[in-house]
Design a protein around this motif. Structure first.
Motif, PDB file in Angstrom:
ATOM      1  N   VAL A   1       0.826  -1.206   0.000  1.00  0.00           N
ATOM      2  CA  VAL A   1       0.000   0.000   0.000  1.00  0.00           C
ATOM      3  C   VAL A   1       0.859   1.254   0.000  1.00  0.00           C
ATOM      4  O   VAL A   1       0.619   2.206  -0.747  1.00  0.00           O
ATOM      5  CB  VAL A   1      -0.939   0.006   1.228  1.00  0.00           C
ATOM      6  N   SER A   2       1.893   1.280   0.877  1.00  0.00           N
ATOM      7  CA  SER A   2       2.699   2.483   1.052  1.00  0.00           C
ATOM      8  C   SER A   2       4.024   2.128   1.704  1.00  0.00           C
ATOM      9  O   SER A   2       4.138   1.100   2.384  1.00  0.00           O
ATOM     10  CB  SER A   2       1.938   3.496   1.925  1.00  0.00           C
ATOM     11  N   HIS A   3       5.019   3.006   1.536  1.00  0.00           N
ATOM     12  CA  HIS A   3       6.291   2.841   2.238  1.00  0.00           C
ATOM     13  C   HIS A   3       6.140   3.122   3.717  1.00  0.00           C
ATOM     14  O   HIS A   3       6.988   2.745   4.522  1.00  0.00           O
ATOM     15  CB  HIS A   3       7.331   3.824   1.673  1.00  0.00           C
ATOM     16  N   ARG A   4       5.057   3.787   4.097  1.00  0.00           N
ATOM     17  CA  ARG A   4       4.913   4.248   5.473  1.00  0.00           C
ATOM     18  C   ARG A   4       4.683   3.082   6.431  1.00  0.00           C
ATOM     19  O   ARG A   4       3.941   2.146   6.130  1.00  0.00           O
ATOM     20  CB  ARG A   4       3.747   5.228   5.588  1.00  0.00           C
ATOM     21  N   ASP A   5       5.314   3.171   7.588  1.00  0.00           N
ATOM     22  CA  ASP A   5       5.120   2.186   8.641  1.00  0.00           C
ATOM     23  C   ASP A   5       3.676   2.289   9.139  1.00  0.00           C
ATOM     24  O   ASP A   5       3.186   3.381   9.424  1.00  0.00           O
ATOM     25  CB  ASP A   5       6.095   2.475   9.798  1.00  0.00           C
ATOM     26  N   ARG A   6       3.004   1.162   9.234  1.00  0.00           N
ATOM     27  CA  ARG A   6       1.617   1.184   9.708  1.00  0.00           C
ATOM     28  C   ARG A   6       1.537   1.534  11.191  1.00  0.00           C
ATOM     29  O   ARG A   6       0.483   1.927  11.685  1.00  0.00           O
ATOM     30  CB  ARG A   6       0.931  -0.158   9.453  1.00  0.00           C
ATOM     31  N   ARG A   7       2.654   1.377  11.895  1.00  0.00           N
ATOM     32  CA  ARG A   7       2.679   1.704  13.309  1.00  0.00           C
ATOM     33  C   ARG A   7       2.773   3.218  13.468  1.00  0.00           C
ATOM     34  O   ARG A   7       3.802   3.827  13.211  1.00  0.00           O
ATOM     35  CB  ARG A   7       3.860   1.023  14.011  1.00  0.00           C
ATOM     36  N   PHE A   8       1.678   3.831  13.876  1.00  0.00           N
ATOM     37  CA  PHE A   8       1.684   5.257  14.163  1.00  0.00           C
ATOM     38  C   PHE A   8       2.088   5.411  15.628  1.00  0.00           C
ATOM     39  O   PHE A   8       1.420   4.885  16.526  1.00  0.00           O
ATOM     40  CB  PHE A   8       0.294   5.867  13.950  1.00  0.00           C
ATOM     41  N   THR A   9       3.170   6.121  15.860  1.00  0.00           N
ATOM     42  CA  THR A   9       3.677   6.293  17.216  1.00  0.00           C
ATOM     43  C   THR A   9       3.709   7.772  17.578  1.00  0.00           C
ATOM     44  O   THR A   9       3.600   8.655  16.726  1.00  0.00           O
ATOM     45  CB  THR A   9       5.090   5.704  17.345  1.00  0.00           C
TER      46      THR A   9
END
Length: 554
Positions: A178-186
């Motif tokens: 889906v995206s390069h972004r880490d799904r873990r929002f911290t």
């Protein structure tokens, strides 16, 4: 929070956001809320009286007492409400920033645990504003606060922590599609992701790329809506019961900085999203008669500038909040003189820069000087420690332009135009303080807050170590900010006040769009977001009460 609370009260809400991403400055932050007397874990000894005693002991300018007391009273209610919606919260062991003052504690800072960003839906997950590279491992992998401090301090097991973070990211194959972004929002992303999820669940609408142009006012002076623009096309939006301005401060508006600040500083030294908070909402509110307060104050934080590694014609701003107080280092003004306990709270550090510059004209920037022991273990703004960025990996254009290095203190001073004799005297003093653990000048490392961010391997004082191992380094430190501390003057119900002190009907403000209830002080971690969410909550309550009365009378 204003939208969440209003939606929960049955009102139809719309959030307009001029940027292409939502979450604002808060999503890029540590995501901490300062909430005194929160009672999350039962009665642990905090109280309304203790909180007010602490605030009274730290605030140094006149403030609206009713508004201050409303914050103390309503903040715990806001937090309880937030928790009731499904957002997880927990207290962090973070000392108040004035730990020696009456009423100080170490449990008033509230954080939100890691949030799964994909709960926002794949259409929104990648649209929340990302945290800066400085809050991510290698600029890619999300870290919570515990992981951040473990890696920052190279604590026991830090390599295993790094491996776990990286492995977790790459094993999440579905998200990588889906995206390069880490799904873990911290950190701040966790707070904003979890809160926005609840807004969306309650039918709240968000419009991106939608910029405030002006406030709409009827013949009686009541705010009835806004005119906005999207890609240049203007249109009006009516607001039946109220408009809440929560658009941040004015730190990216040089004209307003020049107007309000005793030492304006430069917009580009701010550590908030670039060109984001330009004060449009404040300007438009002033046009209809709104007043302001505490606009000479900023939420200061030391920053330094480096070229972007992959695009050297562009620059990144790096926070140095804790770097300036590490052992094996010292900070001096351009006269080569210390001017502050370098390990103090970052806002206090910035205020000291302002005072020193007003007195000497020799600050902004000041200089962080450190030796190879510091270089090996700690970051200096964006210069990562040698375990991450060894000397041969430092870009060639950084040396002696952004980061200065020399084999002697004298040579280092020559490179950065500091008086060598004076700096050598300061270094000699610091080396003596390292032996005794006592800093007789400023008390560095002699209180719980300082010590929290020191190095326990440096004894007898975790914040002071001898600066005696070549090569020596220096980086310029600017007075950056986390936003502006002053803004629209509001009452205890978050209503914007006019020049005579009367509420402007239908207009509310919260966050850095409004003046802080704390005046000139930064009482603890989360003292920006805590009041922002509290007065968003207060505004929504007032709007809901008014709307119920209007509906009942219709």
């Amino acid at each position: 929070m204003a939208a969440l609370r209003a939606a929960d009260q049955g009102l139809k809400v719309l959030i307009i956001e001029k940027a292409q991403k939502f979450g604002g400055t808060s999503a890029t932050s540590g995501g901490v809320m300062w909430i005194p007397n929160h009672q999350l874990d039962g009665d642990k000894g905090d109280s309304r009286e203790s909180a007010l005693a602490y605030l009274d002991a730290t605030i140094g300018v006149p403030v609206n007492r009713e508004r201050l007391e409303t914050f103390v009273d309503e903040a715990p209610k806001m937090l309880k409400f937030l928790e009731s919606t499904g957002v997880q919260v927990m207290a962090a062991a973070w000392p108040d920033y004035f730990p020696d003052r009456a009423g100080a504690r170490a449990d008033r800072s509230i954080v939100v645990p890691t949030f799964d960003g994909r709960h926002l839906g794949d259409d929104r997950y990648a649209l929340m504003r990302e945290q800066y590279n400085r809050f991510k491992l290698f600029g890619r992998y999300a870290m919570d606060l515990t992981e951040t401090f473990t890696l920052m301090m190279q604590s026991k097991g830090w390599r295993g922590t790094a491996a776990k973070i990286i492995g977790r990211y790459w094993l999440d194959r579905s998200t990588r599609k889906v995206s390069h972004r880490d799904r873990r929002f911290t950190q701040g992303a966790a707070l904003m992701g979890a809160t926005y999820e609840q807004v969306f669940k309650r039918g709240g609408e968000l419009r991106l790329e939608t910029k405030l142009e002006r406030l709409l006012v009827d013949e009686g002076g009541q705010v009835t809506g806004v005119e906005v623009s999207k890609f240049g096309r203007k249109y009006e939006i009516g607001a039946r019961y109220g408009v809440v301005l929560a658009a941040g401060g004015f730190e990216w508006n040089q004209e307003l900085r020049d107007r309000f600040y005793p030492i304006p500083g430069l917009t580009r030294h701010s550590s908030t999203p670039e060109d984001g908070n330009r004060g449009e909402a404040l300007i438009e509110a002033e046009k209809i008669g709104a007043s302001t307060e505490h606009t000479e104050q900023g939420w200061w934080i030391p920053t330094m500038t480096l070229p972007m590694p992959s695009a050297s014609n562009f620059h990144e701003i790096h926070q140095a909040a804790f770097d300036v107080g590490r052992p094996w280092s010292v900070v001096v003004n351009r006269n080569g003189v210390r001017f502050v306990d370098e390990a103090c709270g970052y806002d206090q550090f910035g205020q000291a820069m302002v005072r020193d510059h007003l007195a000497t004209g020799a600050n902004m920037p000041c200089w962080l000087i450190f030796d190879s022991k510091f270089r090996k273990k700690f970051s200096a703004g964006g210069l990562m420690p040698t375990v991450h960025t060894p000397e041969h990996k430092v870009p060639a254009d950084w040396w002696d332009h952004y980061v200065f290095r020399a084999d002697t203190i004298e040579e280092l001073c020559r490179k950065v135009s500091l008086p060598a004799d004076q700096v050598q005297k300061v270094v000699a003093n610091m080396n003596e303080y390292a032996k005794t653990g006592i800093d007789p000048e400023f008390g560095r490392g002699m209180n719980p807050y300082d010590q929290m961010f020191g190095d326990p391997t440096s004894t007898p004082n975790p914040n002071i170590g001898p600066i005696d191992t070549a090569p020596y380094y220096a980086v310029p430190i600017n007075n950056g900010d986390l936003g502006t501390k002053g803004g629209l003057r509001c009452d205890e119900r978050a209503r914007v006040l006019d020049q005579q002190g009367n509420p402007i009907a239908g207009l509310y403000a919260a966050g850095n769009n409004s003046g802080t209830p704390f005046g000139d002080t930064y009482p603890g971690a989360g003292a920006t977001i805590g009041p922002a969410m509290t007065f968003g909550y207060v505004a929504a309550n007032d709007i809901a009460e008014r709307s119920a009365n209007q509906r009942a009378g219709a």
